[in-house]
Design an enzyme around this catalytic site. Structure first.
Site, mmCIF file in Angstrom:
data_model
loop_
_atom_site.group_PDB
_atom_site.id
_atom_site.type_symbol
_atom_site.label_atom_id
_atom_site.label_comp_id
_atom_site.label_asym_id
_atom_site.label_seq_id
_atom_site.Cartn_x
_atom_site.Cartn_y
_atom_site.Cartn_z
ATOM 1 N N SER A 1 0.860 -1.204 -0.078
ATOM 2 C CA SER A 1 -0.028 -0.183 -0.111
ATOM 3 C C SER A 1 0.587 1.389 0.002
ATOM 4 O O SER A 1 1.543 1.429 -0.984
ATOM 5 C CB SER A 1 -1.044 0.046 0.953
ATOM 6 O OG SER A 1 -1.756 1.066 1.235
ATOM 7 N N ASP B 1 -1.269 1.289 -3.927
ATOM 8 C CA ASP B 1 -2.163 0.433 -4.507
ATOM 9 C C ASP B 1 -3.542 1.066 -4.837
ATOM 10 O O ASP B 1 -4.447 0.111 -4.824
ATOM 11 C CB ASP B 1 -2.280 -0.818 -3.219
ATOM 12 C CG ASP B 1 -2.998 -0.454 -2.308
ATOM 13 O OD1 ASP B 1 -2.931 0.815 -1.830
ATOM 14 O OD2 ASP B 1 -3.552 -1.519 -1.541
ATOM 15 N N ASP C 1 -5.980 2.344 -3.329
ATOM 16 C CA ASP C 1 -7.412 2.051 -2.596
ATOM 17 C C ASP C 1 -7.755 3.442 -1.870
ATOM 18 O O ASP C 1 -8.699 3.613 -1.667
ATOM 19 C CB ASP C 1 -7.174 0.872 -1.904
ATOM 20 C CG ASP C 1 -6.160 0.943 -0.767
ATOM 21 O OD1 ASP C 1 -5.260 1.818 -0.712
ATOM 22 O OD2 ASP C 1 -6.395 0.065 0.241
HETATM 23 MG MG MG Z 1 -3.450 1.538 0.132
#
Ligand code: MG
Length: 459
Positions: A95, A239, A241
């Site tokens: 992440s 990543d 998100d």
């Molecule tokens: Mg993330």
């Protein structure tokens, strides 16, 4: 038994914690746990392919078929697992962490990050090493699939694309050399934006900037938004998100503001439940109440927020770090969906983003912390609960004391011997006072616990 899974899957330093042996073992354990076809994916890190190959080896050894989606944002893999009706998914990513880190995250058949029960099961299988491996004639097979087109299509279908392309917003997009490089530019072009990209070449050494979209790491984006007179800047983490926005003046928009702005837009005219960790700003609650909605507070951690949203049938939810969850799309944080939603909000308003943010309720946060002797955490927490018993409190994660004009939250750190105390109020002085009072109470409790311990040991 050790604890491998933290708040967001397994994380560690490559070659030290994150080894091919670990990925192989987790692959075998996850293969047995899921017991059916699994999709895998990875971010752009230099170590991700090495770990993925080990993981796939473990999965297929248990007879599980594997679909490799290549380099994709975590939410793209989650969407693929959900819509392909697979048994589960595993993604190799760390992440927002620096390049020396990597991690493994498991996803259930609904595309949600695995529950702690599922993680405990995978972990138990891993440590017990009772893997039932398949023979030569029943090994799982491996094939590739492109998970991206369907994912982008779904996001485009959930916003007012016509309004966005009519407005033709000028966007500076900072992919941070991460997984967003494979999805975000395409999405924004599809939505009709005038696009300038930064760090849009995938590179796991992260030469452009570190993957966490905090102000220090996205100074270049802020400068270019201002210089090019863009409508908005968009920055993803490694990543993708999460997403952080920069307004038309080049100012960083903290995640609590984008969370509140979106909640207000999504709840307008229909109300509903918004789920967020208990530490979130009152700005969100004030906006949600003004739209006849209600806020449901959870412990910190996006998998916890997502699962509560699923159970409650929530309309929207998210965290202050730019992790926003749109349940009609899927029950996980999704940076691309959030970016598309923000462009729709801009297209539906005459005001620039800076104006929309200025229109939100203003609160001030003050943070402090109190160190404590190791091993005293639970005793301190118990005393904090006792001393705040008569007050209006929310106790889902530490203790949050609600005052008429602000709140103070006291909670132990998960990793260090300190208590974090933070307070929020309309003005800075009030927030500071609430935080200092909270910290003084924790120090007082530590003092009396130490006095008690000395007294009983001298008897
Ligand atoms: Mg993330």
């Amino acid at each position: 038994m050790g604890r491998l899974f933290g708040t967001n899957g397994i994380r560690g330093i490559v070659g030290k914690d994150m080894t091919p042996e670990l990925a192989l073992g987790i692959g075998m354990a996850a293969g047995i746990h899921f017991g059916g076809t699994v999709a895998v994916g990875r971010d752009t890190r230099t170590s991700s392919k090495m770990l993925l190959d080990s993981l796939v080896s473990g999965l297929t050894a248990t007879g599980i078929s594997v679909i490799d989606t290549g380099i994709v944002p975590t939410p793209c893999l989650q969407y693929y697992v959900k819509t392909s009706k697979l048994a589960g998914g595993v993604i190799i990513t760390a992440s927002h962490n620096p390049p020396e880190y990597n991690g493994i995250k498991c996803v259930d058949s609904l595309g949600m990050e695995c529950s702690s029960e599922d993680e405990n099961h995978i972990e138990a299988l891993y440590f017990e090493r009772k893997f039932k491996l398949s023979g030569w004639d029943s090994l799982g097979n491996l094939r590739q699939a492109d998970a991206i087109p369907r994912y982008i299509e779904d996001i485009v279908s959930r916003v007012d694309g016509e309004a966005i392309s009519r407005r033709k917003p000028k966007v500076v997009l900072d992919c941070g050399n991460g997984a967003a490089c494979f999805t975000a530019p395409d999405l924004l072009v599809r939505l009709g934006c005038e696009l300038v990209t930064l760090n849009a070449q995938p590179d796991g050494r992260f030469p452009g900037r570190l993957p966490e979209p905090v102000p220090a790491n996205i100074q270049e984006l802020m400068r270019i938004v201002k210089e090019t007179k863009a409508d908005v800047g968009i920055a993803h983490d490694g990543d993708a998100d999460r997403v952080i926005f920069v307004d038309d003046k080049g100012e960083y928009i903290f995640g609590d503001k984008s969370l509140a702005l979106m909640a207000g837009d999504i709840l307008a005219g229909r109300g509903g439940i918004v789920v967020t960790p208990v530490s979130s700003s009152s700005c969100l609650e004030e906006v949600v109440k003004s739209r006849h909605g209600e806020v449901h507070y959870t412990r910190v951690g996006s998998p916890i927020v997502a699962r509560a949203m699923y159970k409650l049938g929530a309309t929207f939810g998210g965290e202050e770090n730019g992790g926003l969850i749109f349940p009609e799309h899927q029950f996980c944080r999704d940076g691309a969906m959030a970016a598309a939603k923000m462009l729709e909000i801009l297209a539906h308003h005459r005001e620039p983003l800076s104006g929309l943010i200025a229109g939100l309720p203003q609160y001030q946060l003050y943070k402090t912390s109190v160190p404590h002797p190791p091993g005293m955490r639970d005793a301190i927490m118990e005393q904090v609960r006792k001393r705040t018993a008569g007050l209006k409190v929310i106790a889902v994660d530490g203790v949050k004391v609600i005052h008429d004009d602000g709140w103070v939250m006291i909670r132990p750190s998960g990793t260090e011997s300190i208590f974090r105390v933070f307070a929020e109020a309309r003005d800075k002085e009030k927030a500071e006072r609430l935080a200092r009072e909270g910290a003084a109470m924790v120090r007082d409790i530590i003092g009396s616990l130490e006095a008690q311990a000395n007294h009983s040991s001298s008897k």
